[in-house]
Design an enzyme around this catalytic site. Structure first.
Site, short mmCIF file in Angstrom:
data_model
loop_
_atom_site.label_atom_id
_atom_site.label_comp_id
_atom_site.label_asym_id
_atom_site.label_seq_id
_atom_site.Cartn_x
_atom_site.Cartn_y
_atom_site.Cartn_z
N ASP A 63 -5.87 -3.63 -9.64
CA ASP A 63 -5.62 -2.27 -10.14
C ASP A 63 -4.81 -2.33 -11.44
O ASP A 63 -4.27 -1.33 -11.89
CB ASP A 63 -4.88 -1.44 -9.09
CG ASP A 63 -3.57 -2.08 -8.64
OD1 ASP A 63 -3.44 -3.31 -8.72
OD2 ASP A 63 -2.68 -1.34 -8.19
N HIS A 64 -4.76 -3.50 -12.03
CA HIS A 64 -3.91 -3.74 -13.19
C HIS A 64 -4.39 -3.01 -14.44
O HIS A 64 -3.60 -2.77 -15.35
CB HIS A 64 -3.82 -5.24 -13.48
CG HIS A 64 -3.35 -6.04 -12.31
ND1 HIS A 64 -4.05 -6.10 -11.14
CD2 HIS A 64 -2.24 -6.79 -12.13
CE1 HIS A 64 -3.40 -6.86 -10.27
NE2 HIS A 64 -2.30 -7.28 -10.85
N TRP A 72 2.59 0.16 -1.09
CA TRP A 72 3.24 -0.70 -2.07
C TRP A 72 4.63 -0.08 -2.17
O TRP A 72 4.73 1.07 -2.63
CB TRP A 72 2.62 -0.53 -3.43
CG TRP A 72 1.37 -1.14 -3.91
CD1 TRP A 72 1.20 -1.70 -5.15
CD2 TRP A 72 0.07 -1.24 -3.27
NE1 TRP A 72 -0.11 -2.13 -5.29
CE2 TRP A 72 -0.81 -1.86 -4.16
CE3 TRP A 72 -0.41 -0.87 -2.02
CZ2 TRP A 72 -2.14 -2.13 -3.85
CZ3 TRP A 72 -1.74 -1.12 -1.70
CH2 TRP A 72 -2.57 -1.75 -2.61
N TYR A 108 7.97 -0.37 -4.15
CA TYR A 108 8.65 -1.05 -5.24
C TYR A 108 9.93 -0.31 -5.60
O TYR A 108 9.86 0.81 -6.11
CB TYR A 108 7.74 -1.12 -6.47
CG TYR A 108 6.49 -1.96 -6.32
CD1 TYR A 108 6.33 -2.86 -5.26
CD2 TYR A 108 5.47 -1.89 -7.27
CE1 TYR A 108 5.18 -3.63 -5.15
CE2 TYR A 108 4.32 -2.67 -7.16
CZ TYR A 108 4.19 -3.54 -6.10
OH TYR A 108 3.05 -4.31 -5.98
N LYS A 142 3.49 -3.67 1.28
CA LYS A 142 3.26 -4.67 0.21
C LYS A 142 4.53 -4.67 -0.61
O LYS A 142 4.83 -3.70 -1.30
CB LYS A 142 2.04 -4.23 -0.60
CG LYS A 142 1.65 -5.12 -1.76
CD LYS A 142 0.33 -4.58 -2.30
CE LYS A 142 -0.28 -5.36 -3.43
NZ LYS A 142 0.47 -5.33 -4.68
N ILE A 143 5.27 -5.75 -0.50
CA ILE A 143 6.58 -5.79 -1.17
C ILE A 143 6.71 -7.04 -2.03
O ILE A 143 6.00 -8.02 -1.83
CB ILE A 143 7.76 -5.72 -0.17
CG1 ILE A 143 7.70 -6.90 0.82
CG2 ILE A 143 7.77 -4.39 0.57
CD1 ILE A 143 8.95 -7.05 1.69
N LYS A 144 7.66 -6.99 -2.95
CA LYS A 144 7.88 -8.12 -3.86
C LYS A 144 8.76 -9.17 -3.16
O LYS A 144 9.50 -8.87 -2.23
CB LYS A 144 8.55 -7.63 -5.13
CG LYS A 144 7.76 -6.49 -5.79
CD LYS A 144 7.41 -6.79 -7.21
CE LYS A 144 6.67 -5.61 -7.80
NZ LYS A 144 5.92 -5.91 -8.98
N GLY A 159 2.00 -10.24 -5.26
CA GLY A 159 2.00 -11.51 -5.97
C GLY A 159 2.99 -11.70 -7.12
O GLY A 159 3.76 -12.64 -7.15
P1 FBP Z 1 -0.07 -9.18 -8.94
O1 FBP Z 1 -0.29 -10.20 -7.85
O2 FBP Z 1 -0.86 -9.50 -10.16
O3 FBP Z 1 1.41 -8.98 -9.21
O4 FBP Z 1 -0.64 -7.79 -8.35
C1 FBP Z 1 0.09 -7.03 -7.42
C2 FBP Z 1 0.36 -5.64 -7.95
O5 FBP Z 1 1.05 -4.86 -6.99
C3 FBP Z 1 -0.88 -4.89 -8.35
O6 FBP Z 1 -1.50 -4.29 -7.26
C4 FBP Z 1 -0.32 -3.94 -9.37
O7 FBP Z 1 -1.22 -3.57 -10.36
C5 FBP Z 1 0.77 -4.71 -10.02
O8 FBP Z 1 1.19 -5.69 -9.10
C6 FBP Z 1 1.91 -3.78 -10.38
O9 FBP Z 1 2.99 -4.52 -10.78
P2 FBP Z 1 4.28 -3.86 -11.44
O10 FBP Z 1 4.36 -2.41 -11.04
O11 FBP Z 1 5.43 -4.66 -10.91
O12 FBP Z 1 4.13 -4.01 -12.90
#
Ligand code: FBP
Length: 250
Positions: free
Chosen positions: A18-19, A139, A141, A172-174, A198
């Site tokens: 979804d990047h 997710w 964050y 889904k957490i960091k 990730g």
């Molecule tokens: P990655 O493994 O590339 O970090 O992807 C996980 C993810 O949550 C994606 O679903 C999302 O687009 C991206 O990271 C968002 O990352 P952030 O908000 O930290 O920039």
């Protein structure tokens, strides 16, 4: 909630893509600009599901619908907006179902000034998705001016707990830096399962694999990974390495 469509033996490996919304094409290096390239990796790599925004899903997923499960991300924001983060809903649960989703995802920025709007929106989505038999991934964050350290043990456990309290099936957490810290988050999540988000591609792939190992030792069920796989020159080799770690904990 039955998670069998998006797990294997209780473990999970999701390919996140979804990047294009969250970061823009700057992340989509080389062949990864093409959604079909990603879907091929997801199928060949044996992922449990691929995570897409609705536009990419509508235009590309139909050719893959019998080969891999789909998680549609229901909200999103670009990286261009300044100030307190807010990610609003852009796709309904019914639309996600029509596209073929078996689960939906939604980002909550824990600690943002707009947190309550996201929690309310998430609550409505969770109710509808569960009524329709879809799994719900949050997710979570920690982000915004009130969050001093978004990777502290305390805030990471808070993120995981929020997913449980809000009714998510999967959080889904960091990563917060250690197995011990991640274990506390998994404990805080209770019956909500936890997957690793990730993060940016590590210079040395072994560093990412070590994180995956620690997540699994800590009781996580797997990963939702993007850049560490599809920015790799050998995404399928990387996939195999991740898979080996995750499924040895089955
Ligand atoms: P990655 O493994 O590339 O970090 O992807 C996980 C993810 O949550 C994606 O679903 C999302 O687009 C991206 O990271 C968002 O990352 P952030 O908000 O930290 O920039």
């Amino acid at each position: 909630m039955d998670l069998s469509k998006i797990t294997t033996d209780g473990k999970a490996m999701y390919l996140a893509y979804d990047h294009g919304v969250e970061h823009g094409p700057v992340d989509l290096i080389g062949r990864s600009i093409d959604p079909a390239y990603i879907l091929d990796i997801a199928v060949k790599g044996g992922y449990n599901a691929v995570v897409l925004q609705k536009g990419v899903a509508e235009k590309y997923y139909q050719d893959y619908k019998d080969k891999i499960s789909l998680i549609v991300k229901l909200n999103g924001k670009s990286r261009l907006v300044e100030g307190e983060p807010f990610s609003g809903q852009v796709c309904s649960v019914s639309e996600a179902v029509d596209i073929g989703a078996v689960a939906v995802g939604y980002t909550i920025y824990l600690g943002s000034q707009y947190e309550s709007k996201m929690l309310a929106e998430f609550g409505r989505i969770e109710e509808e998705a569960h009524k329709k038999g879809l799994a719900v991934l949050a997710w979570v964050y920690p982000r915004g001016g009130a969050v001093k350290d978004d990777a502290s043990p305390e805030i990471t456990a808070y993120a995981a707990r929020m997913a449980l309290e809000m009714g998510a099936d999967i959080a889904k957490i960091k990563y917060c830096g250690s197995e011990e810290c991640f274990r506390k988050a998994v404990e805080a999540a209770g019956k909500t399962k936890v997957v690793l988000s990730g993060g940016a591609k590590t210079e040395n792939p072994a560093d990412f694999l070590e994180v995956v190992e620690n997540v699994m030792k800590a009781g996580g069920i797997g990963v939702a990974v993007g850049r560490n796989v599809w920015q790799s020159e050998k995404p399928l080799e990387m996939t195999e390495k991740i898979k080996k770690i995750i499924f040895k904990y089955s």
